[in-house]
Enzyme design. Structure first.
Site: not given
Ligand code: BGC
Length: 720
Positions: A254-257
């Site tokens: 995923s991307d950051w959060q």
């Protein structure tokens, strides 16, 4: 190890794992810290990002290998975006070089340097097609064109990963941000995107497909939503297209959060729901947020997430760890750090910076500078800004390693000419004119004025978008004041994006776009200013005249009323008259300030005698297009020869031009060479109304030239 052996090793390991250990592999944590060690020992984490210290790296890896139950190594990610300690031009600049082989070498160097500190995975390349220069992240990718961006992405993947991913100096690549992130409405980062499927497949997906075909080990799911579905919970793009249609066998992070942000999007009720949606859609590893670690076990127990999905994710992660050779060679020899800033790395950085520079204007051949100049005024806030010239996303490069233009010019001209330095402005965004007098004084004393202007690094990159694209601060006023001194004036613009430079172009004799050129930017620019090499970069993105023209890109559709030259001065009281109703603005020319593919040289290239091997071909056949390119100017130089095509009639309307090939060629003065391109009918495919990937028979135009608006044209026909 062959694939079969690897797969059976993966499966054997998987069979021995508890559910908690599996979920641990799917968890990525940022940064070092004491409590981390226990998590590693317990098998509750499979990856870190931003651990860039060889001692910590080796310690963590030792705990994973020797103290965790199953001895599974960690994969360590970092944003190695355009170099590591040796910083290359920002990716948009690298794209401007139209030189994939050199980009590949730069990525290989970045991998060599990063891996010496324990980084075995980079979050690059970013291959988001971007047609809105307000978007700060346009700096991080290849620009507006899917073909050029694909070339850049493929070159970076090859450079990072090499032939053998397990070699100690190679690292895993990550094609990001999947997908459509660059289409953010209004060029505002993280914003909504609305992308019809045909456009998604023809414009935004091809660079990702190119990276997957080049063997990219991982893909990152984006922050944005696409047509209402967040990219991180998008089973259509992740599971159907990426893992299904393209048979991608690496893993998705995923991307950051971005997993838990699906709650904020209003797509998931809570973090538990977000974990379920993401893993179901095909996100194998969660970056930073911990919803997988907190909720996946319960979701499996409740029957909401089938265990097979978890197994599939873990299988993918283990596969990449094996391909990286981490099970056999988990540790890094600290002595390897001696590769940082190696002379050959700096040489490639210099060459790539040189080739990325685009010459947009050169009135009366003011450039290259003659060796006889006695005094040069060096003005502007970016003449000596070592951190800013490195650009955005520089975690590991250092200002003290950077050679600025001022330093390069002083070294080069020592004992030969005076370098009169007066920045004029303290920073690019400064409005204070108190340094102007000194700058004007320097200009008066000099034979020639070099103005280093542009954006500081922080004005581009993630979340750094702009609504105005002028030179910030009082830079235009500085240029105007300095130009009024009447000396030959050359502006070098360092920037992370296209700027609206209409008012600047008219005031200076020469204009160069240097992007943020990296560690060796100074020497590279000096090489060009003095004509050691001719500029050869070409714009990878259109430069608008005004922000109001955006989105403006060369591969647009024709519309039913394409713009015409009209009189924009409408006398007061003119009655409404349907003559002259075209798709254009009343207050700005319909053309861009500088088109895609454009860039001048110290010489001139003539394109003649465009011919096709055949003017009629059947589906499944190829033709060869040839053109004679001659260097008709005074110096040897490199030219980017570009091939464009237009499909005149389509079952879905087609762009007015599409880039289909390019070659970088070097020609001596007077030299003439025939340049050939082979075009297969498959190169003309697009997605029709039924999302079939087809080439439709019919008439085509073909151009070969030095930009998207130049060069002779030919026609051909495709028959069934
Ligand atoms: C960015 C990614 C980056 C990640 C890790 C995110 O904010 O969107 O491009 O790789 O952070 O630093």
């Amino acid at each position: 190890m062959n694939n079969k052996t690897m797969e059976s090793r993966v499966n054997e390991l998987l069979a021995r794992m508890t559910l908690e250990e599996k979920i641990g592999q799917m968890t990525q944590i940022s940064g070092a810290g004491e409590e981390r060690e226990e998590l590693i020992r317990q098998g509750q984490v499979g990856s870190f990002l931003n651990v860039v210290d060889v001692e910590t790296y080796n310690r963590y890896q030792r705990i994973a290998m020797e103290e965790s139950r199953l001895g599974i190594p960690l994969i360590m990610g970092r944003d190695v975006i355009h170099g590591f300690r040796t910083v290359f031009p920002i990716p948009l600049g690298q794209s401007a070089a139209w030189h994939p082989e050199l980009v590949e070498r730069a990525a290989a160097i970045a991998a060599r340097e990063a891996s010496s500190l324990g980084v075995n995975w980079t979050f690059a390349p970013m291959v988001d097609v971007a047609r809105d220069p307000r978007w700060g992240r346009i700096a991080e990718g290849g620009g507006e064109d899917p073909y050029l961006t694909s070339q850049l992405g493929r070159a970076m993947v090859r450079g990072f990963q090499g032939e053998d991913l397990s070699a100690p100096d190679r690292i895993a690549a990550c094609a990001k941000h999947y997908v459509g992130y660059g289409a953010a409405e209004g060029g505002r980062d993280y914003n909504t995107t609305l992308i019809p499927e045909g456009v998604l497949r023809d414009v935004y997906l091809p660079p990702f497909k190119a990276c997957v075909e080049a063997g990219a080990a991982t893909v990152m799911s984006a922050f944005n939503e696409i047509n209402g579905i967040p990219a991180t919970g998008n089973a259509f793009t992740l599971r159907q297209i990426l893992k299904g249609e393209w048979s991608f066998d690496g893993f998705v992070v995923s991307d950051w959060q971005s997993v838990i942000e699906m709650v904020v999007h209003g797509f998931c009720a809570d973090e538990k729901d977000a974990a379920r949606v993401a893993v179901t859609a095909g996100v194998d590893m969660e970056m930073v947020s911990q919803s997988y670690r907190q909720h996946l076990a319960a979701l499996v127990a409740e029957g909401k997430v089938p265990l097979e999905l978890i197994d599939e994710a873990v299988r993918r992660i283990l596969r990449i760890k094996m391909r990286l050779g981490l099970f056999e060679n988990p540790y890094v020899d600290p002595a390897r750090q001696s590769v940082l800033l190696a002379p050959e790395h700096l040489e490639v950085a210099r060459q790539l910076a040189r080739e990325s520079v685009v010459l947009l204007k050169n009135e009366e051949g003011v450039l290259p500078l003659s060796g006889d100049v006695r005094a040069i005024a060096v003005i502007g806030p970016l003449a000596d800004a070592p951190a800013d010239q490195l650009g955005c996303w520089v975690f590991d490069g250092r200002p003290e390693d950077t050679i600025t233009p001022l330093r390069a010019l002083r070294e080069r001209l020592k004992g030969k000419a005076d370098v009169l330095f007066a920045p004029g402005l303290e920073s690019p965004r400064s409005d204070s004119r108190k340094g102007f007098d000194e700058a004007l004084e320097a200009a008066r004393k000099a034979d020639v004025v070099l103005l280093f202007v542009g954006e500081d690094a922080i004005l581009s990159g993630e979340a750094h978008c702009r609504a105005f694209l002028d030179l910030p601060g009082a830079q235009e006023a500085l240029i105007e004041a300095v130009a009024a001194e009447g000396k030959p004036t050359i502006a070098v613009v360092m920037t992370g994006r296209p700027l609206t430079l209409s008012r600047v172009v008219d005031k200076v004799h020469a204009l160069l776009i240097a992007w943020h050129p990296g560690t060796m930017g100074g020497p590279a620019i000096a090489d060009l200013l003095f004509g050691d090499e001719s500029p050869s970069g070409k714009l990878p993105v259109t430069f608008p005249r005004a922000v109001g023209q955006i989105p403006i890109y060369y591969a647009h559709k024709n519309t039913g009323r394409p713009p015409q030259q009209i009189d924009r001065e409408i006398p007061l009281g003119t009655p409404l008259d349907p003559i002259g109703f075209f798709s254009s603005y009343l207050d700005v020319e319909p053309t861009p300030l500088f088109p895609f593919g454009y860039g001048l040289s110290y010489t001139r290239f003539q394109y003649e005698n465009l011919r096709l091997s055949r003017e009629r071909i059947r589906l499944g056949e190829s033709l060869v297009a040839s053109v004679d390119v001659q260097n008709v100017g005074p110096v040897a130089a490199e030219e980017i020869v570009q091939l464009y095509v237009r499909d005149l009639v389509g079952s879905v309307t087609r762009p007015v031009k599409e880039l289909k090939g390019f070659q970088r060629v070097r020609l001596e003065p007077g030299e003439r060479r025939t340049i050939q391109f082979t075009l297969h009918t498959d190169d003309l495919r697009f997605h029709d109304r039924d999302m079939e990937f087809v080439t439709e028979p019919g008439q085509f135009h073909l151009w070969i030239g030095g930009s998207s608006v130049d060069g002779p044209r030919a026609s051909f026909e495709i028959v069934e």
